[in-house]
Design a protein around this motif. Structure first.
Motif, PDB file in Angstrom:
ATOM      1  N   VAL A  46       7.720 -14.879  -2.639  1.00 30.05           N
ATOM      2  CA  VAL A  46       7.446 -13.438  -2.600  1.00 30.05           C
ATOM      3  C   VAL A  46       7.021 -12.959  -3.985  1.00 30.05           C
ATOM      4  CG1 VAL A  46       8.407 -11.173  -2.092  1.00 30.05           C
ATOM      5  CG2 VAL A  46       9.122 -13.151  -0.744  1.00 30.05           C
ATOM      6  N   GLN A  47       7.706 -13.499  -5.004  1.00 31.32           N
ATOM      7  CA  GLN A  47       7.365 -13.113  -6.362  1.00 31.32           C
ATOM      8  C   GLN A  47       5.929 -13.505  -6.711  1.00 31.32           C
ATOM      9  OE1 GLN A  47      10.720 -14.643  -8.323  1.00 31.32           O
ATOM     10  NE2 GLN A  47      11.429 -12.614  -8.922  1.00 31.32           N
ATOM     11  N   ARG A  48       5.564 -14.739  -6.309  1.00 34.60           N
ATOM     12  CA  ARG A  48       4.201 -15.190  -6.603  1.00 34.60           C
ATOM     13  C   ARG A  48       3.176 -14.322  -5.890  1.00 34.60           C
ATOM     14  NH1 ARG A  48       6.737 -20.182  -6.532  1.00 34.60           N
ATOM     15  NH2 ARG A  48       6.301 -20.509  -4.344  1.00 34.60           N
ATOM     16  N   TRP A  49       3.519 -13.939  -4.651  1.00 35.53           N
ATOM     17  CA  TRP A  49       2.597 -13.091  -3.887  1.00 35.53           C
ATOM     18  C   TRP A  49       2.402 -11.761  -4.612  1.00 35.53           C
ATOM     19  CZ3 TRP A  49       2.927  -8.290  -1.649  1.00 35.53           C
ATOM     20  CH2 TRP A  49       1.869  -7.933  -0.790  1.00 35.53           C
ATOM     21  N   ALA A  50       3.515 -11.197  -5.082  1.00 37.31           N
ATOM     22  CA  ALA A  50       3.444  -9.897  -5.752  1.00 37.31           C
ATOM     23  C   ALA A  50       2.653 -10.002  -7.060  1.00 37.31           C
ATOM     24  CB  ALA A  50       4.857  -9.378  -6.031  1.00 37.31           C
ATOM     25  N   THR A  51       2.902 -11.072  -7.801  1.00 36.12           N
ATOM     26  CA  THR A  51       2.174 -11.285  -9.057  1.00 36.12           C
ATOM     27  C   THR A  51       0.684 -11.304  -8.791  1.00 36.12           C
ATOM     28  OG1 THR A  51       3.999 -12.640  -9.805  1.00 36.12           O
ATOM     29  CG2 THR A  51       1.959 -12.798 -11.066  1.00 36.12           C
ATOM     30  N   ARG A  52       0.335 -12.038  -7.758  1.00 35.00           N
ATOM     31  CA  ARG A  52      -1.070 -12.158  -7.411  1.00 35.00           C
ATOM     32  C   ARG A  52      -1.664 -10.786  -7.050  1.00 35.00           C
ATOM     33  NH1 ARG A  52      -4.169 -17.114  -5.949  1.00 35.00           N
ATOM     34  NH2 ARG A  52      -3.259 -17.305  -7.996  1.00 35.00           N
ATOM     35  N   GLN A  53      -0.907  -9.983  -6.300  1.00 35.75           N
ATOM     36  CA  GLN A  53      -1.397  -8.654  -5.931  1.00 35.75           C
ATOM     37  C   GLN A  53      -1.708  -7.828  -7.177  1.00 35.75           C
ATOM     38  OE1 GLN A  53      -2.086  -7.708  -2.665  1.00 35.75           O
ATOM     39  NE2 GLN A  53      -1.679  -9.889  -2.514  1.00 35.75           N
ATOM     40  N   ARG A  54      -0.820  -7.954  -8.173  1.00 36.98           N
ATOM     41  CA  ARG A  54      -1.022  -7.166  -9.385  1.00 36.98           C
ATOM     42  C   ARG A  54      -2.269  -7.629 -10.124  1.00 36.98           C
ATOM     43  NH1 ARG A  54       4.520  -8.285 -10.156  1.00 36.98           N
ATOM     44  NH2 ARG A  54       5.653  -6.688  -8.998  1.00 36.98           N
ATOM     45  N   GLN A  55      -2.544  -8.943 -10.002  1.00 34.38           N
ATOM     46  CA  GLN A  55      -3.691  -9.480 -10.741  1.00 34.38           C
ATOM     47  C   GLN A  55      -5.009  -9.089 -10.101  1.00 34.38           C
ATOM     48  OE1 GLN A  55      -2.520 -13.502 -10.548  1.00 34.38           O
ATOM     49  NE2 GLN A  55      -1.599 -13.537 -12.579  1.00 34.38           N
ATOM     50  N   ILE A  56      -4.989  -8.762  -8.821  1.00 39.18           N
ATOM     51  CA  ILE A  56      -6.255  -8.450  -8.167  1.00 39.18           C
ATOM     52  C   ILE A  56      -6.659  -7.028  -8.521  1.00 39.18           C
ATOM     53  CG2 ILE A  56      -7.509  -8.367  -5.987  1.00 39.18           C
ATOM     54  CD1 ILE A  56      -5.311 -10.092  -4.808  1.00 39.18           C
ATOM     55  N   ALA A  57      -7.424  -6.935  -9.618  1.00 38.94           N
ATOM     56  CA  ALA A  57      -7.874  -5.608 -10.033  1.00 38.94           C
ATOM     57  C   ALA A  57      -9.226  -5.350  -9.411  1.00 38.94           C
ATOM     58  CB  ALA A  57      -7.949  -5.536 -11.552  1.00 38.94           C
ATOM     59  N   LEU A  58      -9.251  -5.245  -8.126  1.00 42.15           N
ATOM     60  CA  LEU A  58     -10.523  -5.135  -7.411  1.00 42.15           C
ATOM     61  C   LEU A  58     -10.658  -3.771  -6.781  1.00 42.15           C
ATOM     62  CD1 LEU A  58     -10.662  -8.520  -5.536  1.00 42.15           C
ATOM     63  CD2 LEU A  58     -12.018  -7.811  -7.485  1.00 42.15           C
ATOM     64  N   ARG A  88       0.835  -1.200   0.000  1.00 40.52           N
ATOM     65  CA  ARG A  88       0.000   0.000   0.000  1.00 40.52           C
ATOM     66  C   ARG A  88       0.874   1.257   0.000  1.00 40.52           C
ATOM     67  NH1 ARG A  88      -3.332  -2.943   3.455  1.00 40.52           N
ATOM     68  NH2 ARG A  88      -2.418  -1.998   5.305  1.00 40.52           N
ATOM     69  N   GLU A  89       2.050   1.129   0.631  1.00 42.09           N
ATOM     70  CA  GLU A  89       2.947   2.284   0.671  1.00 42.09           C
ATOM     71  C   GLU A  89       3.661   2.494  -0.666  1.00 42.09           C
ATOM     72  OE1 GLU A  89       3.802   1.696   5.444  1.00 42.09           O
ATOM     73  OE2 GLU A  89       5.400   1.321   3.999  1.00 42.09           O
ATOM     74  N   GLY A  90       3.387   1.586  -1.614  1.00 36.18           N
ATOM     75  CA  GLY A  90       3.949   1.798  -2.953  1.00 36.18           C
ATOM     76  C   GLY A  90       5.146   0.922  -3.285  1.00 36.18           C
ATOM     77  N   ARG A  91       5.520   0.074  -2.344  1.00 31.30           N
ATOM     78  CA  ARG A  91       6.647  -0.815  -2.637  1.00 31.30           C
ATOM     79  C   ARG A  91       6.118  -2.016  -3.412  1.00 31.30           C
ATOM     80  NH1 ARG A  91      12.044  -0.513  -2.863  1.00 31.30           N
ATOM     81  NH2 ARG A  91      12.727  -0.423  -0.705  1.00 31.30           N
ATOM     82  N   SER A  92       6.353  -2.072  -4.764  1.00 33.40           N
ATOM     83  CA  SER A  92       5.746  -3.151  -5.533  1.00 33.40           C
ATOM     84  C   SER A  92       6.787  -3.956  -6.301  1.00 33.40           C
ATOM     85  CB  SER A  92       4.701  -2.581  -6.492  1.00 33.40           C
ATOM     86  OG  SER A  92       5.342  -1.660  -7.367  1.00 33.40           O
ATOM     87  N   ASN A  93       8.051  -3.825  -5.882  1.00 32.16           N
ATOM     88  CA  ASN A  93       9.099  -4.608  -6.540  1.00 32.16           C
ATOM     89  C   ASN A  93       9.375  -5.862  -5.693  1.00 32.16           C
ATOM     90  OD1 ASN A  93      11.753  -5.631  -6.960  1.00 32.16           O
ATOM     91  ND2 ASN A  93      12.166  -3.836  -8.226  1.00 32.16           N
ATOM     92  N   ALA A  94       9.138  -7.043  -6.295  1.00 29.58           N
ATOM     93  CA  ALA A  94       9.221  -8.288  -5.531  1.00 29.58           C
ATOM     94  C   ALA A  94      10.619  -8.525  -4.971  1.00 29.58           C
ATOM     95  CB  ALA A  94       8.807  -9.471  -6.411  1.00 29.58           C
ATOM     96  N   LEU A  95      11.624  -8.211  -5.771  1.00 27.95           N
ATOM     97  CA  LEU A  95      12.997  -8.444  -5.340  1.00 27.95           C
ATOM     98  C   LEU A  95      13.323  -7.583  -4.116  1.00 27.95           C
ATOM     99  CD1 LEU A  95      15.629  -9.911  -5.988  1.00 27.95           C
ATOM    100  CD2 LEU A  95      16.273  -7.961  -7.429  1.00 27.95           C
ATOM    101  N   ALA A  96      12.909  -6.300  -4.207  1.00 28.32           N
ATOM    102  CA  ALA A  96      13.171  -5.392  -3.092  1.00 28.32           C
ATOM    103  C   ALA A  96      12.422  -5.860  -1.842  1.00 28.32           C
ATOM    104  CB  ALA A  96      12.738  -3.975  -3.469  1.00 28.32           C
TER     105      ALA A  96
END
Ligand SMILES: [Zn+2]
Length: 538
Positions: free
Chosen positions: A386-398, A361-369
Motif C-alpha cells: 500500500v505504501q509503494r502504491w501511495a508513493t507512486r501516486q505522489r510521483q505521478i505529477a501528470l 481522489r477523495e483526499g485520503r493520501s495517508n498510506a497507513l490510514a
C-alpha cells in the motif's frame, strides 16, 4: 530365453535347481554354474572344495510376488603356497556384492526408485511393487551410488546456487559443450573451486561471473585456462551503472512522461500494470524474450523487403529458414505481429486499486490510514504494498486523466534504464517517444545511455578491436567506476568479447537443481542432493 533364466540375476553365473512357493513369497534355489573358481587373493584357479552354505538374498519380485534367492555357495581351499588365503568363499560379481543381503539388480532398482521418487515416496512405491524396503535403505543405496567416470570438460561454466536465498550458497559446475552438470560443491569459495580444478586438470576455458571468488579460484587451480567473464553479468553491471544515473535524475522521468503524455494526449496509451516491480533489473528470461523479439522483427523486415523486391513466398521462406505459413501470416497481418505478453502476476493489491484510487481522489493520501481501511475490508496483502502504491501516486505529477484516455504511468528507473539500453528499433512507439523526451531533458542520461548502448553492442556483436577506444572514452565520466572494474578483469572481459561461451545455460541447470531440492523437503543433505543432480545429468 527360457523361463528359468528369466528368474536368475545372471544365467551364465547361476543354475536354477528348484522354485518353492511359500505362503507370500517365492523361494528360488540356485547353485553356481562354474566348477572351478579363481582365488580372490592370488587369482589362481582352485577346485578343491572346503564346504557349502546357503546364502539368502532378496531379489526382484516376480509377477508382483516377493522373491528370495537361496544361493548354494561354496568355499574353496587355495593351495598356492605364497597365498595368504587358505580358505575363501567364491565371489559372484554379477549376482551380488560380498556380504550383501540383496541382489545387484534389486539394489539397482532401489537406487533408481530413490533417485526418481525420493526416499519416502520411493519406499512406499517399492513395497507396493513387492520389494520390501525402508526409506533409510533407499537413502543408503543412493549415497553408495558412484556416478561412473565423470569426464573432464573442455569448457566449464561455474556459478553459484542458493541453499537458502541470501544465506548459504553452493557452486554448480557445468560442461558448457555437453550442456550437462559435472559436479556440485557445497560452498562458494576460491579455495574449494581451486581444489576441484586441481583434481580435474585439462580444462581449457572457464566461464564465470565478474571478478570474484571464482576468478580467484580459477587462477589458482587452473592457471593455464582462459577465463571468460559472463556476458549476462557484464550487461547487468553496465545497466546498474546507467540506472544509478537515471535514479539520480528521477525528476526527469516525470517530466519526460508528462511530455509524452502531451504528445500522445489524444491517443490511447496502454496503461502500465498498476505496480511495476520496484527497481529490479531485467531477468535473463526478460532479456532473452526481448532478444527473440528483435530477431523475429529482423526476420519480419527482411521477409517483407524480399517480397517487395519480387521473391516468392517459398523463396523467402527458404532463405530465412522460416515456414511459408509464417510468411503468409505476416503478409496477411500487414504489420509486425507482436506476441501476446505474459500477463504479470496478480498481486493482492491489484484487486483494491479502484477502491484506492477513489479514496485518493477523495483526499485520503495517508498510506497507513489507507492500509487500515483496506484491512477492515478483507485485504490480506502487506502494508508495504500500500505504501509503494501511495508513493507512486505522489510521483505521478501528470495532468488529470482525460476521460476515456488511460494515463501513462511514469516508469521506474529500472524500467527506464531497460528502455534506454534497447536499440531504437526494438522499442515500441511509446517507449521511443519517452526515451527521446528523456534524452532531450537530461544530457547526462543521454550521454551515459549512448555509451552503455555502445558497450552492449560491442558485447553482442563481439567487436573486441573497438573495446580499447571505448574504455578510453569512458575513463572519466559517469561510467568510470564500471570501466575501472572492467580493467581489473580485462583479460576475461576481452574473452567475453571474442569467445562464444557464456553462462546462459547454467541458469537452467540451477533451476532443475532447485526443483530437486524442493522435492527433498528438509532432507536435502548436500551429498544426497549432489547424487540426485548428477544422477539426473548422467
Ligand atoms: Zn590364493
Amino acid at each position: 530365453m527360457s523361463y528359468c533364466s528369466i528368474l536368475l540375476p545372471d544365467a551364465a553365473e547361476l543354475r536354477l535347481t528348484r522354485v518353492i512357493s511359500e505362503s507370500d513369497f517365492l523361494a528360488v534355489e540356485v547353485e553356481v554354474a562354474r566348477a572351478v573358481v579363481p582365488c580372490p587373493g592370488c587369482g589362481r584357479v582352485c577346485s578343491r572344495r572346503h564346504s557349502y552354505y546357503v546364502r539368502t538374498l532378496a531379489d526382484l519380485p516376480s509377477h508382483g510376488v516377493r522373491v528370495q534367492l537361496r544361493l548354494r555357495t561354496r568355499k574353496f581351499f587355495c593351495d598356492a603356497r605364497a597365498c595368504s588365503r587358505r580358505i575363501f568363499t567364491e565371489r559372484l560379481p554379477r549376482t551380488a556384492a560380498p556380504y550383501a543381503r540383496c541382489s545387484l539388480r534389486l539394489s539397482e532398482a532401489f537406487r533408481n526408485i530413490g533417485f526418481v521418487a525420493g526416499a519416502e515416496a520411493g519406499a512406499r512405491l517399492a513395497r507396493q511393487l513387492g520389494m520390501a524396503t525402508s526409506p533409510d535403505t533407499l537413502l543408503r543405496r543412493m549415497r553408495q551410488f558412484v556416478i561412473g567416470n565423470r569426464w573432464i570438460p573442455r569448457v566449464l561454466g561455474v556459478d553459484d546456487w542458493a541453499w537458502r536465498r541470501g544465506h548459504r550458497y553452493g557452486t554448480i559446475l557445468v560442461d558448457l559443450e555437453r550442456r550437462s552438470v559435472v559436479d556440485l560443491l557445497p560452498d562458494r569459495s576460491a579455495e574449494s573451486f581451486a581444489a576441484w580444478l586441481e583434481t580435474h586438470p585439462g580444462i581449457e576455458i572457464i566461464s564465470r561471473d565478474r571478478a570474484g571468488c571464482y576468478a580467484e579460484g580459477a587462477t589458482q587451480g587452473a592457471p593455464q585456462a582462459v577465463q571468460v567473464a559472463d556476458r549476462w553479468h557484464l550487461l547487468r553491471n553496465v545497466s546498474e551503472a546507467l540506472q544509478r544515473v537515471v535514479a539520480r535524475e528521477r525528476k526527469q522521468l516525470i517530466s519526460a512522461t508528462a511530455t509524452v503524455h502531451q504528445e500522445l494526449g489524444a491517443v490511447a496509451v496502454v496503461r502500465a500494470p498498476s505496480l511495476p516491480a520496484v527497481s529490479r533489473l531485467p531477468s535473463r528470461a526478460e532479456q532473452s524474450s526481448q532478444q527473440k523479439r528483435n530477431q523475429r522483427l529482423a526476420s519480419y523486415r527482411e521477409a517483407m523487403r524480399l517480397r517487395q523486391t519480387g521473391s516468392t513466398q517459398e523463396e523467402v521462406a527458404r532463405k530465412l529458414a522460416l515456414s511459408t505459413r509464417t510468411i503468409r501470416r505476416w503478409e496477411q497481418a500487414g504489420q509486425f505481429p507482436e506476441r501476446a505478453p505474459v500477463p504479470p502476476k496478480r498481486k493482492q493489491i491489484d484487486r483494491w486499486v479502484s477502491y484506492l484510487e477513489r479514496r485518493w481522489r477523495e483526499g485520503r493520501s495517508n498510506a497507513l490510514a489507507l492500509w487500515r481501511e483496506l484491512r477492515q475490508q478483507g485485504y490480506r496483502g502487506s502494508r508495504g504494498a500500500v505504501q509503494r502504491w501511495a508513493t507512486r501516486q505522489r510521483q505521478i505529477a501528470l495532468p488529470p486523466a482525460v476521460s476515456g484516455v488511460p494515463r501513462l504511468l511514469f516508469p521506474s528507473p529500472r524500467q527506464a534504464t531497460w528502455w534506454l539500453l534497447q536499440e531504437p528499433a526494438a522499442r515500441d512507439g511509446k517507449q521511443n517517444a519517452f526515451v527521446n523526451a528523456l534524452e532531450q531533458l537530461s544530457p547526462a542520461i543521454a550521454n551515459v545511455a549512448q555509451q552503455a548502448r555502445e558497450f552492449v553492442s560491442l558485447l553482442r556483436e563481439r567487436r573486441p578491436h573497438q573495446f580499447a577506444k571505448w574504455l578510453e572514452r569512458n575513463q572519466t565520466g559517469e561510467l568510470r567506476g564500471f570501466v575501472k572494474s572492467l580493467r581489473q578483469d580485462e583479460a576475461a572481459v576481452r574473452s567475453a568479447l571474442t569467445l562464444p561461451w557464456s553462462n546462459g545455460q547454467v541458469e537452467g541447470h540451477v533451476h532443475r537443481l532447485k526443483l530437486l531440492k524442493r522435492q527433498m523437503f528438509g532432507r536435502a543433505k548436500f551429498d544426497l542432493l549432489k547424487q540426485r543432480v548428477l544422477y539426473a545429468a548422467a
